[in-house]
Design an enzyme around this catalytic site. Structure first.
Site, PDB file in Angstrom:
ATOM      1  N   SER A   1       0.832  -1.207   0.000  1.00  0.00           N
ATOM      2  CA  SER A   1       0.000   0.000   0.000  1.00  0.00           C
ATOM      3  C   SER A   1       0.864   1.252   0.000  1.00  0.00           C
ATOM      4  O   SER A   1       1.643   1.490   0.936  1.00  0.00           O
ATOM      5  CB  SER A   1      -0.906  -0.001   1.234  1.00  0.00           C
TER       6      SER A   1
ATOM      7  N   HIS B   1      -1.352  -1.385  -4.125  1.00  0.00           N
ATOM      8  CA  HIS B   1      -2.598  -0.994  -3.458  1.00  0.00           C
ATOM      9  C   HIS B   1      -2.628   0.530  -3.287  1.00  0.00           C
ATOM     10  O   HIS B   1      -1.706   1.126  -2.727  1.00  0.00           O
ATOM     11  CB  HIS B   1      -2.637  -1.691  -2.097  1.00  0.00           C
TER      12      HIS B   1
ATOM     13  N   ASP C   1      -4.804   3.578  -1.715  1.00  0.00           N
ATOM     14  CA  ASP C   1      -5.864   3.916  -0.758  1.00  0.00           C
ATOM     15  C   ASP C   1      -6.433   5.291  -1.063  1.00  0.00           C
ATOM     16  O   ASP C   1      -5.785   6.308  -0.804  1.00  0.00           O
ATOM     17  CB  ASP C   1      -5.301   3.897   0.664  1.00  0.00           C
TER      18      ASP C   1
ATOM     19  N   MET D   1      -8.962   8.073  -0.106  1.00  0.00           N
ATOM     20  CA  MET D   1      -9.762   8.499   1.059  1.00  0.00           C
ATOM     21  C   MET D   1     -10.303   9.900   0.812  1.00  0.00           C
ATOM     22  O   MET D   1      -9.590  10.751   0.274  1.00  0.00           O
ATOM     23  CB  MET D   1      -8.877   8.525   2.311  1.00  0.00           C
TER      24      MET D   1
ATOM     25  N   HIS E   1      -8.456   0.893  -3.625  1.00  0.00           N
ATOM     26  CA  HIS E   1      -9.347   0.734  -2.468  1.00  0.00           C
ATOM     27  C   HIS E   1     -10.024   2.074  -2.205  1.00  0.00           C
ATOM     28  O   HIS E   1      -9.399   3.016  -1.715  1.00  0.00           O
ATOM     29  CB  HIS E   1      -8.473   0.287  -1.271  1.00  0.00           C
TER      30      HIS E   1
ATOM     31  N   MET F   1     -12.102   4.340  -0.207  1.00  0.00           N
ATOM     32  CA  MET F   1     -12.717   4.632   1.104  1.00  0.00           C
ATOM     33  C   MET F   1     -13.406   5.980   0.974  1.00  0.00           C
ATOM     34  O   MET F   1     -12.981   6.987   1.551  1.00  0.00           O
ATOM     35  CB  MET F   1     -11.629   4.630   2.191  1.00  0.00           C
TER      36      MET F   1
ATOM     37  N   MET G   1     -11.258  -5.734   6.290  1.00  0.00           N
ATOM     38  CA  MET G   1     -10.415  -4.759   6.992  1.00  0.00           C
ATOM     39  C   MET G   1     -10.101  -5.294   8.391  1.00  0.00           C
ATOM     40  O   MET G   1     -11.012  -5.648   9.141  1.00  0.00           O
ATOM     41  CB  MET G   1     -11.143  -3.412   7.132  1.00  0.00           C
TER      42      MET G   1
ATOM     43  N   ASP H   1      -6.534  -6.350   4.866  1.00  0.00           N
ATOM     44  CA  ASP H   1      -5.882  -5.034   4.882  1.00  0.00           C
ATOM     45  C   ASP H   1      -5.895  -4.472   6.291  1.00  0.00           C
ATOM     46  O   ASP H   1      -6.962  -4.312   6.898  1.00  0.00           O
ATOM     47  CB  ASP H   1      -6.679  -4.117   3.924  1.00  0.00           C
TER      48      ASP H   1
HETATM   49  C1  DX5 Z   1      -6.048   1.724   5.873  1.00  0.00           C
HETATM   50  C2  DX5 Z   1      -5.688   1.356   4.475  1.00  0.00           C
HETATM   51  C3  DX5 Z   1      -4.598   0.374   4.372  1.00  0.00           C
HETATM   52  C4  DX5 Z   1      -3.281   0.828   4.947  1.00  0.00           C
HETATM   53  C5  DX5 Z   1      -2.699  -0.343   5.642  1.00  0.00           C
HETATM   54  O1  DX5 Z   1      -7.238   2.397   5.903  1.00  0.00           O
HETATM   55  O2  DX5 Z   1      -6.808   0.806   3.790  1.00  0.00           O
HETATM   56  O3  DX5 Z   1      -4.401  -0.087   3.044  1.00  0.00           O
HETATM   57  O4  DX5 Z   1      -2.360   1.317   4.009  1.00  0.00           O
HETATM   58  O5  DX5 Z   1      -1.601   0.059   6.343  1.00  0.00           O
HETATM   59  P1  DX5 Z   1      -0.810  -0.914   7.311  1.00  0.00           P
HETATM   60  O6  DX5 Z   1      -0.371  -2.091   6.515  1.00  0.00           O
HETATM   61  O7  DX5 Z   1       0.333  -0.058   7.748  1.00  0.00           O
HETATM   62  O8  DX5 Z   1      -1.735  -1.276   8.441  1.00  0.00           O
HETATM   63 ZN    ZN Z   2      -6.380  -0.192   1.830  1.00  0.00          ZN
END
Ligand code: DX5
Ligand code: ZN
Length: 216
Positions: A7, A31, A33, A35, A64, A66, A135, A173
């Protein structure tokens, strides 16, 4: 076969290209993220980040989302080069339709569950799902501690997947390290996202290998 999806949330943004190229030695997906500052209390990347990554890496991009109302921007992410688009069950009023749209636009359709959301909420969308993302932290930030109750959910999701007879990825994740990776794989996961355990480490290919070695 277990896939690893580093990620970029934990990457050094000023060295993103070099770090992603380093991750190519060992990663199966990258990956991303996304947000929106509403669905989760953090704001990160948009479709232009997907496009920028697509311009130099051939590794499939695992996006991903969010974000609230993902149906309004799915097309942008796919056009930018997303290979997998994962939406949150909690963010979709018409989840079945949204997953169908992702597939129709040519990407793999993923659905993610927050730690508090039961696996049973996916029973009636299994015909259109290509990936389930469990998650194991509350989404929004990297580097959080793995939530143990996720293990039971991985087992339940695996059962649902087996019942369909289709090939559906089971991704995990949050808080994945060489300690937690063997636990989630034993529970049935086949795709591991890791941010901190990969991009926050000095030697990125070695960090990926460390996770791989922990699950053999
Ligand atoms: C959190 C993200 C993850 C994040 C995971 O909301 O969806 O993808 O990058 O990070 P680690 O592996 O550090 O927990
Ligand atoms: Zn993620």
């Amino acid at each position: 076969m277990v896939y690893i999806s580093p990620s970029i949330l934990s990457a050094d943004l000023l060295a993103l290209k070099e770090q992603v190229l380093a991750a190519e030695q060992g990663a199966d997906f990258i990956h991303i993220d996304v947000m929106d500052g509403h669905f989760v209390p953090n704001l990160t990347f948009g479709a232009n980040m997907v496009k920028a990554l697509k311009s130099f890496t051939s590794i499939p991009l695992d996006v991903h989302l969010m974000i609230e109302k993902p149906e309004l921007s799915i097309a942008q992410y796919i056009e930018a080069g997303a290979d997998i688009v994962t939406v949150h069950q909690e963010a979709c009023t018409h989840l079945h339709r949204t997953l169908q749209t992702i597939k129709q636009l040519g990407a793999k359709a993923g659905v993610s569950l927050n730690p508090a959301t039961p696996v049973s909420t996916l029973e009636h969308v299994m015909d259109v799902v290509d990936l389930i993302l469990i998650m194991t932290v509350n989404p929004g930030f990297g580097g959080q501690t793995f939530i143990q109750s996720g293990l039971e959910k991985i087992k339940q999701a695996k059962q649902l997947i087996v019942k369909t007879g289709r090939s559906i990825l089971l991704e995990v994740d949050g808080g994945i390290t060489s300690q937690t990776a063997p636990l989630v794989v034993a529970a049935g996961a086949d795709t591991l996202v890791a941010g901190n355990a990969i991009f926050a480490q000095k030697d990125i290919p070695k960090a990926i290998q460390l996770i791989r070695d922990s699950i053999i």
